[in-house]
Write a protein that holds these residues in place. Structure first.
Motif, PDB file in Angstrom:
ATOM      1  N   ALA A  25      12.363  -4.645  -5.294  1.00  0.00           N
ATOM      2  CA  ALA A  25      12.025  -4.984  -6.692  1.00  0.00           C
ATOM      3  C   ALA A  25      10.315  -4.847  -6.788  1.00  0.00           C
ATOM      4  O   ALA A  25      10.039  -4.519  -7.952  1.00  0.00           O
ATOM      5  N   HIS A  26       9.650  -4.773  -5.714  1.00  0.00           N
ATOM      6  CA  HIS A  26       8.194  -4.398  -5.978  1.00  0.00           C
ATOM      7  C   HIS A  26       8.153  -2.984  -6.278  1.00  0.00           C
ATOM      8  O   HIS A  26       7.333  -2.624  -7.263  1.00  0.00           O
ATOM      9  N   LEU A  27       8.927  -2.160  -5.653  1.00  0.00           N
ATOM     10  CA  LEU A  27       8.928  -0.553  -5.978  1.00  0.00           C
ATOM     11  C   LEU A  27       9.286  -0.176  -7.251  1.00  0.00           C
ATOM     12  O   LEU A  27       9.050   0.509  -7.946  1.00  0.00           O
ATOM     13  N   ASP A  28      10.445  -1.041  -7.547  1.00  0.00           N
ATOM     14  CA  ASP A  28      10.985  -0.857  -9.102  1.00  0.00           C
ATOM     15  C   ASP A  28       9.826  -1.133 -10.156  1.00  0.00           C
ATOM     16  O   ASP A  28       9.614  -0.517 -11.059  1.00  0.00           O
ATOM     17  N   MET A  33       5.130   0.459 -13.847  1.00  0.00           N
ATOM     18  CA  MET A  33       3.755   0.344 -13.821  1.00  0.00           C
ATOM     19  C   MET A  33       3.103   1.941 -13.917  1.00  0.00           C
ATOM     20  O   MET A  33       2.104   2.076 -14.706  1.00  0.00           O
ATOM     21  N   LYS A  34       3.531   2.679 -12.892  1.00  0.00           N
ATOM     22  CA  LYS A  34       3.141   4.089 -13.108  1.00  0.00           C
ATOM     23  C   LYS A  34       3.399   4.614 -14.393  1.00  0.00           C
ATOM     24  O   LYS A  34       2.886   5.465 -14.839  1.00  0.00           O
ATOM     25  N   ALA A  35       4.850   4.463 -14.993  1.00  0.00           N
ATOM     26  CA  ALA A  35       5.042   5.077 -16.200  1.00  0.00           C
ATOM     27  C   ALA A  35       4.338   4.780 -17.339  1.00  0.00           C
ATOM     28  O   ALA A  35       3.935   5.505 -18.283  1.00  0.00           O
ATOM     29  N   ILE A  40      -2.120   4.001 -10.613  1.00  0.00           N
ATOM     30  CA  ILE A  40      -2.601   5.162 -10.104  1.00  0.00           C
ATOM     31  C   ILE A  40      -2.120   5.653  -8.834  1.00  0.00           C
ATOM     32  O   ILE A  40      -1.502   6.708  -8.652  1.00  0.00           O
ATOM     33  N   ALA A  41      -2.176   4.698  -7.851  1.00  0.00           N
ATOM     34  CA  ALA A  41      -1.567   5.059  -6.450  1.00  0.00           C
ATOM     35  C   ALA A  41      -1.735   3.824  -5.856  1.00  0.00           C
ATOM     36  O   ALA A  41      -2.252   2.932  -6.111  1.00  0.00           O
TER      37      ALA A  41
END
Length: 95
Positions: A25-28, A33-35, A40-41
């Motif tokens: 869920a964190h990575l999703d 957030m990246k999109a 940023i990183a």
């Protein structure tokens, strides 16, 4: 504005299990957030043995309040993975 987040995990015996349970869920959320141009990183902080002990994020938001709202809603916060969170305003260089 750019922000650096250092989020340190809880250190109790169940902390790594909570991290792994909330990880997808964190990575999703991070992909969203990246999109949107806010992440940023980022990545896991590791101890000397390679165990994940926290996270470092570089974020771009207009205000600190937006950063705080993001942190409050992140699965690692709501899932009791992150214990202590440091937020610093930074200036990143685009090379």
């Amino acid at each position: 504005m750019d922000f650096q987040i250092n989020a340190y995990d809880f250190t109790d015996a169940a902390a790594i299990d909570r991290r792994m349970a909330a990880r997808q869920a964190h990575l999703d959320n991070a992909k969203k957030m990246k999109a949107a141009g806010h992440l940023i990183a980022g990545g896991a902080m590791l101890d000397a043995s390679g165990k994940m002990i926290g996270s470092t994020l570089y974020l771009r938001f207009d205000t600190r309040a937006e950063v705080d709202a993001y942190i409050a809603s992140d699965p690692y916060t709501t899932g009791k993975v992150w214990d202590r969170i440091e937020v610093k305003t930074i200036r990143l260089v685009d090379l």
